[in-house]
Design a protein around this motif. Structure first.
Motif, PDB file in Angstrom:
ATOM      1  N   ALA A   1      48.562 141.313  53.161  1.00  0.00           N
ATOM      2  CA  ALA A   1      48.588 139.923  52.709  1.00  0.00           C
ATOM      3  C   ALA A   1      48.191 139.826  51.243  1.00  0.00           C
ATOM      4  O   ALA A   1      48.785 139.069  50.466  1.00  0.00           O
ATOM      5  N   TRP A   2      47.181 140.620  50.843  1.00  0.00           N
ATOM      6  CA  TRP A   2      46.760 140.633  49.433  1.00  0.00           C
ATOM      7  C   TRP A   2      47.892 141.149  48.558  1.00  0.00           C
ATOM      8  O   TRP A   2      48.187 140.591  47.500  1.00  0.00           O
ATOM      9  N   MET A   3      48.543 142.216  48.988  1.00  0.00           N
ATOM     10  CA  MET A   3      49.592 142.826  48.184  1.00  0.00           C
ATOM     11  C   MET A   3      50.797 141.907  48.051  1.00  0.00           C
ATOM     12  O   MET A   3      51.399 141.801  46.975  1.00  0.00           O
ATOM     13  N   ASN A   4      51.184 141.235  49.137  1.00  0.00           N
ATOM     14  CA  ASN A   4      52.306 140.286  49.072  1.00  0.00           C
ATOM     15  C   ASN A   4      52.057 139.231  48.005  1.00  0.00           C
ATOM     16  O   ASN A   4      52.937 138.924  47.192  1.00  0.00           O
ATOM     17  N   PHE A   5      50.858 138.665  48.012  1.00  0.00           N
ATOM     18  CA  PHE A   5      50.537 137.640  47.017  1.00  0.00           C
ATOM     19  C   PHE A   5      50.514 138.226  45.612  1.00  0.00           C
ATOM     20  O   PHE A   5      51.018 137.612  44.660  1.00  0.00           O
TER      21      PHE A   5
END
Length: 416
Positions: free
Chosen positions: A84-88
């Motif tokens: 989720a962090w990487m997607n953002f």
């Protein structure tokens, strides 16, 4: 609200335009002075809350001799947090326009990770993933909305196709994660494996015709900042563990080697990661995807070092029901994994010659061997890590000196 300077040729969606709502269009990959924004830093700090919860539960699992189960749960929870962090992060690098709607949707994503963090203990202790799934749902719906907004802003063409592929892929994968709630417990590790692979295939599929305009320097900085935050959480967790042990037990002599070794490991981990300017290596999606995906291991192992230090402290004061060897391995194994992964993704691209290339892999093997040093295992691993920094710095200095000698001689040689 951004710490980056206004680009020389601003786009309609770039920060610097004061309208509250703006088109969400791509920023330039070669935009000058691109830096992380305060919103991105706030986003990172909130994600560390979830990482801290995962680390606490990993400590409890290992200390109670449920190591295999604890590692599996940790890997699953950490993937949800990291992905989720990487997607953002990659989305923001390409499309951050810092308008009101972008900020609000990002804050919604932060709310999702806090819901996920609240469900971590249930996932570890009772294998109940409802809160984790709900938190993930909030984050992924917000991410889908961002991609749909990009599709609406860019009109027709390959960029719109990329955005729609991302939106559809993220949404469909979220449905797939329902398997963690409705399938039998024995099937959940396989659900995780399949869904993790599908999640990582979404960017490759979405960008096969039109890559997004992520910024290499900005991406390198974002990953570096998150590494610092994870290492900081590791120090905080280890410090709290030592303080609690000192308050409840008179064991200063036994705890000093762990504290000193832990500091040396964490200081060395920081030094080794930031000694190379990795942004120059991120030139294409193929290179950047491998590098970005590999950071799952870097972040997870860095956070696990802190959990391992807590386990070592608890074992020393008699609160953990495991052997000294197991407690030592809880520190040395994630440390070795961190060293090997940083070398594979980061350092090897900048090392010249066999000697420089062998420093980190050899150190990782030495750190693993330190597992068998009994009560001195953590201190020995810390000394080995620090020696790796010293040897690497010395080899680099000697190489630089050799390269500078011909230049110095040619500068002093008379001409004519």
């Amino acid at each position: 609200m951004t710490s980056s300077s206004t680009p020389a040729s601003p786009t309609p969606g770039a920060p610097g335009n004061n309208r509250p709502l703006r088109r969400l269009t791509a920023r330039g990959r070669h935009e000058a002075h691109r830096a992380s924004t305060p919103l991105e830093l706030f986003f990172d700090l909130c994600f560390v809350v979830a990482i801290a919860q995962a680390g606490v539960q990993l400590v409890h699992s290992v200390a109670e001799a449920h190591t295999g189960e604890g590692i599996l749960n940790y890997a699953m929870i950490f993937f949800a947090i990291w992905w989720a962090w990487m997607n953002f992060t990659w989305f923001a690098s390409a499309y951050d326009n810092d308008d009101v709607l972008y900020r609000v949707v990002t804050l919604v994503q932060i709310s999702g990770v806090l819901v996920l963090a609240a469900g971590v203990s249930k996932a570890f202790e009772d294998h109940e993933f409802l809160a984790v799934w709900l938190g993930y749902l909030i984050m992924r719906l917000a991410m889908t909305a961002q991609w749909l907004r990009v599709a609406r802003s860019c009109g027709h063409g390959p960029e719109r196709t990329t955005a729609l592929r991302y939106a559809g892929g993220v949404f469909l994968c979220q449905i797939g994660w329902l398997g963690l709630l409705i399938l039998p417990e024995d099937a959940r590790p396989w659900v995780f494996l399949v869904m993790a692979i599908l999640e990582m295939c979404v960017p490759a599929y979405a960008e096969k015709d039109q890559p997004t305009a992520w910024h290499p320097h900005h991406i390198a900085e974002r990953y570096g900042l998150f590494t610092i935050i994870v290492l900081g959480e590791t120090i905080a967790a280890a410090t709290v563990a030592v303080k609690t042990a000192l308050d409840e037990n008179d064991a200063l002599g036994e705890l000093l080697p762990i504290a000193a070794g832990g500091l040396l490991i964490i200081f060395s981990a920081w030094w080794i990661y930031f000694v190379v300017p990795i942004h120059g290596h991120l030139r294409s999606n193929r290179q950047s995807f491998l590098w970005g995906y590999g950071h799952y291991v870097i972040f997870a192992s860095a956070a696990a070092i802190g959990a391992g230090l807590e386990v070592a402290v608890e074992q020393t004061v008699g609160k953990a029901h495991i052997s000294t060897l197991a407690a030592s391995a809880a520190v040395t194994l994630p440390t070795a994994l961190y060293l090997l992964t940083v070398w594979a993704l980061h350092s090897r691209h900048f090392k010249v010659g066999t000697a420089q290339q062998l420093v980190l892999p050899t150190t990782a093997l030495v750190v693993i061997a330190c597992t068998f040093f009994g009560d001195w295992a953590v201190l020995a691993a810390g000394v080995a890590s620090a020696l790796a920094v010293a040897v690497g710095t010395t080899l680099t200095s000697r190489m630089t000196a050799r390269e500078n000698r011909p230049a110095a001689r040619s500068a002093t040689t008379p001409t004519g």
